[in-house]
Design an enzyme around this catalytic site. Structure first.
Site, PDB file in Angstrom:
ATOM      1  N   GLU A 112      28.295  -7.549  -2.005  1.00  0.00           N
ATOM      2  CA  GLU A 112      27.647  -7.230  -0.843  1.00  0.00           C
ATOM      3  C   GLU A 112      27.298  -8.433   0.121  1.00  0.00           C
ATOM      4  O   GLU A 112      27.018  -8.224   1.206  1.00  0.00           O
ATOM      5  CB  GLU A 112      26.274  -6.835  -1.419  1.00  0.00           C
ATOM      6  CG  GLU A 112      25.512  -7.899  -2.067  1.00  0.00           C
ATOM      7  CD  GLU A 112      24.116  -7.664  -2.343  1.00  0.00           C
ATOM      8  OE1 GLU A 112      24.117  -6.502  -3.026  1.00  0.00           O
ATOM      9  OE2 GLU A 112      22.959  -8.213  -2.115  1.00  0.00           O
TER      10      GLU A 112
ATOM     11  N   HIS B 193      22.283   4.429 -15.535  1.00  0.00           N
ATOM     12  CA  HIS B 193      21.148   4.674 -14.665  1.00  0.00           C
ATOM     13  C   HIS B 193      20.562   6.009 -14.643  1.00  0.00           C
ATOM     14  O   HIS B 193      19.662   6.369 -14.100  1.00  0.00           O
ATOM     15  CB  HIS B 193      21.796   4.798 -12.993  1.00  0.00           C
ATOM     16  CG  HIS B 193      22.496   3.479 -12.485  1.00  0.00           C
ATOM     17  ND1 HIS B 193      21.723   2.488 -12.437  1.00  0.00           N
ATOM     18  CD2 HIS B 193      23.678   2.917 -12.406  1.00  0.00           C
ATOM     19  CE1 HIS B 193      22.416   1.377 -12.099  1.00  0.00           C
ATOM     20  NE2 HIS B 193      23.826   1.755 -12.128  1.00  0.00           N
TER      21      HIS B 193
ATOM     22  N   TRP C  10      20.431 -12.762  -3.265  1.00  0.00           N
ATOM     23  CA  TRP C  10      19.248 -12.161  -3.697  1.00  0.00           C
ATOM     24  C   TRP C  10      17.854 -13.212  -3.425  1.00  0.00           C
ATOM     25  O   TRP C  10      16.818 -12.967  -3.909  1.00  0.00           O
ATOM     26  CB  TRP C  10      19.081 -11.600  -5.094  1.00  0.00           C
ATOM     27  CG  TRP C  10      20.074 -10.456  -4.997  1.00  0.00           C
ATOM     28  CD1 TRP C  10      20.630  -9.846  -4.078  1.00  0.00           C
ATOM     29  CD2 TRP C  10      20.557  -9.749  -6.028  1.00  0.00           C
ATOM     30  NE1 TRP C  10      21.414  -8.762  -4.357  1.00  0.00           N
ATOM     31  CE2 TRP C  10      21.333  -8.483  -5.793  1.00  0.00           C
ATOM     32  CE3 TRP C  10      20.228  -9.628  -7.459  1.00  0.00           C
ATOM     33  CZ2 TRP C  10      22.052  -7.635  -6.690  1.00  0.00           C
ATOM     34  CZ3 TRP C  10      20.808  -8.751  -8.268  1.00  0.00           C
ATOM     35  CH2 TRP C  10      21.677  -7.932  -7.865  1.00  0.00           C
TER      36      TRP C  10
ATOM     37  N   GLU D 275       0.839  -1.309   0.091  1.00  0.00           N
ATOM     38  CA  GLU D 275       0.120   0.032  -0.062  1.00  0.00           C
ATOM     39  C   GLU D 275       0.948   1.186   0.070  1.00  0.00           C
ATOM     40  O   GLU D 275       0.371   2.384  -0.755  1.00  0.00           O
ATOM     41  CB  GLU D 275      -0.973   0.223   1.315  1.00  0.00           C
ATOM     42  CG  GLU D 275      -1.908  -1.097   1.259  1.00  0.00           C
ATOM     43  CD  GLU D 275      -1.638  -2.352   1.923  1.00  0.00           C
ATOM     44  OE1 GLU D 275      -0.406  -2.678   1.965  1.00  0.00           O
ATOM     45  OE2 GLU D 275      -2.662  -3.124   2.254  1.00  0.00           O
TER      46      GLU D 275
HETATM   47  N1  GLN Z   1      22.683  -9.280 -17.343  1.00  0.00           N
HETATM   48  C1  GLN Z   1      21.997  -8.526 -16.429  1.00  0.00           C
HETATM   49  C2  GLN Z   1      21.305  -7.400 -17.121  1.00  0.00           C
HETATM   50  O1  GLN Z   1      21.648  -6.839 -18.126  1.00  0.00           O
HETATM   51  C3  GLN Z   1      22.754  -7.864 -15.261  1.00  0.00           C
HETATM   52  C4  GLN Z   1      22.111  -7.139 -14.376  1.00  0.00           C
HETATM   53  C5  GLN Z   1      22.876  -6.637 -13.200  1.00  0.00           C
HETATM   54  O2  GLN Z   1      23.912  -6.535 -13.050  1.00  0.00           O
HETATM   55  N2  GLN Z   1      22.253  -6.202 -11.987  1.00  0.00           N
HETATM   56  O3  GLN Z   1      20.388  -6.785 -16.901  1.00  0.00           O
END
Ligand code: GLN
Ligand code: ZN
Length: 773
Positions: free
Chosen positions: A609, A698, A565, A17
């Protein structure tokens, strides 16, 4: 009656939500009316989370764990110290301003974001300078306390502590270190704590998780005086640590002028003995025994047995809690309709964990008989899980038993493989490629969703995906890229996609966990031995390869990232699970090779990480992580080229391990650092080929070919041209084609410019001093 509590409840909502309310607020332009609606959603979420805690039987409901975007930013809003570049006054802060700091506005980029300790939650990084002032802040926390009181709850407040708030920030503009701001910060906490006491708050859980890190001595040394300054103004303080062992601090923590300590006994069970020994009579000890980082049901009998001795020593001063905030677990198992009954019985999400804590407390104080039925149930579930045939797979066990050291080594050393690969692929100098994914358009998502719901037939789905592969290949050929990819249209997520196909993995419908702000992830869960029943990517890769003579890279997610993950089983070491995934991936790489796919990329964006918080545990982690990658990648012939990819900005400290992966080619994220990241390669000679990113994916911005050529030039100052690749920073799934088309055209153009410039240079100048060829 011992006290039962949690360190925090997930704030995103069982049906996300908060996510949807936030995104609506942003979409509608952050109007006042929108803010009122968002506040209403926040109110309802808190009310429902408190009700859950109260009805389950917790002693206190936790207030202060809620945040509109992030709890670190919210703490700054309470005590001042906002990044000055925004020019906002914390005491007058509006929701729109709060969001502007989190997301950026026309005048200022967003605050930086980074991972909260070793979790997948990202907090906003405070920016401190010599001018930083703390002081009055928003009224939000006090209003939330009133809300809780009005609903008749006993409220305990959770608050990020002053030392942690400073440690997590960045020192800017010549500030020597953030600890120097402590004296300025403490009055703001005093004011806050005084107000809470006036509101009738009895306990404040003050989170100082930094003491689980390897901390410079000055930080530890600052704690006693800081807490001596806070305690007289405050409600009782529960000094709260989590995520790792803090027993090295036991002596001074026991002497700290606070009313109690909290320990994470899931991550570091042995520290209980250290603390309980001569534990001060005036303090409570809150034992975090229900895992806030994973989804497994608690083995209540075992937990109770461990706590009985502590109960005898501490009596009522023993508190029971979650190991850390439940922020890191999904909200409610009750929302899972598709998980089978057997698996479901093994799980506990936040709502169920709250109940487990109350049950443990009841059993401890009233005897197990008082809660016999629920204990019986938990016992049966534990036993069923331990003995279930779904957990153990003899095929996996056999493969593990037969695994040899040689299987973690390629046939030949890199130099020899490189020779074979050069002959096979005959690539130009500075070969161009991408990281794997192309824009995930609405059309692609719609096709996947329709297939999942059953409204698109298998055949139509296959054709839809193939159409996207054709589009991606055509475009890459038109850009002039040298090494192509199929584009990953079929993947909802780089981990979940494989989780759906591997045995031993389960996918939830609603197991969302906040990653940052309104963004959530849905980690798959690994409950049993991981096994590859049949190849997962060969069909897509070979279809793509059938469309072109240029090499198409197969694309896999590496064992450590698959582990990192996911929610991971807790009945065997993580290293063992990683190795099982590695064996499955090894088979996949061999299947790709057999299908004449000559290059295979195994992504490991989560390798770093996974590093343990404590330096002393890192070598062991890196050893098994590297081994897993090598097992996954070493089953192929010399002439098959293994790529890997990582995207984060700090890895100077693990460079040796990255080299030890022995991938033929690695691509990394370097654009924003202006290739400064490559400085690490001046002192450490990375032995194989490397593609430092030249396109910041990004950002929606399309870089020019000159910019990218300049970055290639910077890279050439550190890396021999024979070992340099040209590629973006990461996959392109979050971009759209309008950006990707011109950007990749320009990237190919940049590589051509760089090649032309190299051709003009005399041969002996083509190599940076000391660089390997
Ligand atoms: N092969 C993935 C992509 O191109 C790699 C993504 C990542 O490094 N988080 O989306
Ligand atoms: Zn990446």
């Amino acid at each position: 009656m011992s006290t039962a509590h949690i360190l925090g409840f997930p704030r995103i909502g069982a049906e996300r939500e908060l996510k949807f309310a936030l995104e609506r607020y942003w979409r509608d332009g952050m109007t006042d009316a929108g803010a009122a609606a968002l506040r209403e959603t926040g109110c309802q979420l808190r009310a429902s989370h408190w009700k859950t805690q109260r009805e389950a039987g917790l002693t206190y409901v936790t207030v202060g764990d809620f945040a509109w975007y992030d709890h670190v930013l919210t703490t700054l809003a309470h005590v001042g110290g906002l990044p000055q570049r925004f020019g906002f006054d914390a005491a007058q802060l509006t929701l729109a301003q709060y969001c502007a700091m989190a997301r950026g506005n026309a005048a200022q980029p967003a605050m930086e974001m980074t991972k909260w300790f070793d979790t997948n939650y990202h907090y906003l990084v405070p920016e401190y300078s010599p001018q930083t002032q703390f002081g009055a802040g928003v009224e939000w926390l006090f209003e939330e306390v009133e809300e809780a009181h009005a609903a008749g709850h006993r409220a305990k407040v959770a608050l990020v502590g002053p030392l942690t708030l400073l440690w997590l920030g960045k020192a800017r503009e010549g500030l020597s270190d953030t600890l120097s701001l402590l004296e300025r910060l403490l009055p703001a906490y005093q004011r806050l704590l005084t107000r809470l006491r006036e509101q009738g708050i009895e306990w404040v859980q003050i989170d100082e998780p930094i003491f689980a890190l390897d901390l410079p001595d000055a930080w530890r040394a600052a704690a006693p005086a800081a807490y001596a300054a806070l305690a007289p103004h405050a409600p009782k303080l529960l000094f709260t640590t989590y995520f790792a062992d803090v027993s090295e601090h036991a002596a001074w923590l026991k002497a700290l002028p606070v009313a109690g300590l909290h320990l994470d006994l899931v991550r570091a069970p042995a520290q209980l003995d250290v603390f309980i020994d001569a534990y001060p009579a005036d303090k409570v000890l809150s034992c975090g025994v229900v895992d806030g980082r994973n989804v497994w049901r608690n083995d209540l009998d075992a937990t109770l047995a461990r706590l009985t001795a502590a109960r005898e020593r501490l009596g009522e001063r023993l508190w029971l809690g979650s190991s850390c905030s439940l922020l890191h677990t999904p909200v409610d198992l009750g929302h899972e309709k598709k998980l089978d009954a057997e698996l479901r019985a093994w799980l506990a999400f936040a709502v169920q964990k709250v109940r487990e804590i109350a049950l443990l407390r009841d059993a401890l104080t009233q005897g197990r008989g008082a809660v016999a039925a629920e204990f019986d149930d938990a016992r049966a579930a534990s036993a069923a899980r331990r003995t279930s045939s779904r957990i153990h797979n003899p095929l996996v066990q056999r493969a593990l038993a037969e695994l040899t050291e040689a299987q973690a080594r390629r046939e030949s050393v890199y130099a020899q493989r490189a020779q074979a690969q050069r002959e096979r692929f005959a690539l130009p100098l500075l070969p161009t490629t991408t990281i794997g994914s192309f824009p995930q358009t609405a059309e692609i998502r719609a096709a996947r969703a329709a297939y999942k719901q059953g409204s698109l037939s298998h055949l139509d789905y296959l054709e839809a995906m193939r159409q996207h592969i054709r589009l991606a290949i055509d475009k890459q050929l038109a850009y002039g890229l040298d090494v192509l990819v199929h584009g990953e249209a079929e993947r909802n997520d780089m981990v979940e996609y494989f989780g759906e196909l591997l045995w031993g993995y389960a996918i939830t419908e609603n197991g969302w966990v906040q990653s940052y702000g309104s963004r959530c992830v849905k980690p798959p869960l690994i409950y049993g031995d991981v096994y590859l029943p049949e190849p997962m990517t060969v069909g897509w890769a070979t279809y793509a390869q059938s469309l072109t003579d240029k090499p198409v890279k197969g694309m896999l997610t590496g064992p450590v990232t698959m582990l990192q993950w996911s929610f991971v089983r807790d009945d065997q070491p993580r290293s063992q699970t990683a190795l099982q995934i590695a064996l499955a991936l090894r088979q996949e790489t061999q299947a790709l090779e057999a299908a004449h796919i000559g290059m295979i990329q195994i992504d490991e964006p989560a390798l770093r990480e996974g590093l343990p918080l404590k330096a002393r545990e890192r070598a062991e982690y890196l050893a098994w992580a590297v081994h897993a990658f090598r097992v996954a990648s070493s089953g192929v012939k010399d002439e098959t080229q293994i790529h890997t990819h990582m995207c984060y900005s700090e890895f100077g400290d693990i460079l040796a391990s990255i080299a030890a992966l022995d991938a033929d080619v690695i691509s990394i994220e370097t654009t924003r650092s202006n290739m400064e990241l490559l400085d690490a390669f001046e002192t450490f000679d990375y032995p194989n080929e490397i593609g430092p990113g030249v396109y910041d994916i990004h950002s929606p911005r399309v870089p020019t070919s000159d910019e990218m050529a300049a970055l290639i030039g910077l890279a050439l100052e550190r890396i021999a041209p024979q070992r340099l690749w040209v590629n973006p920073d990461c996959g392109l799934k979050t971009r759209d084609w309008q950006q990707v088309d011109p950007a990749l055209l320009a990237m190919v153009e940049a590589a051509k410019k760089a090649r032309a410039a190299l051709a003009l240079k005399p041969k002996k100048l083509q190599q940076p001093a000391g660089a390997l060829v």
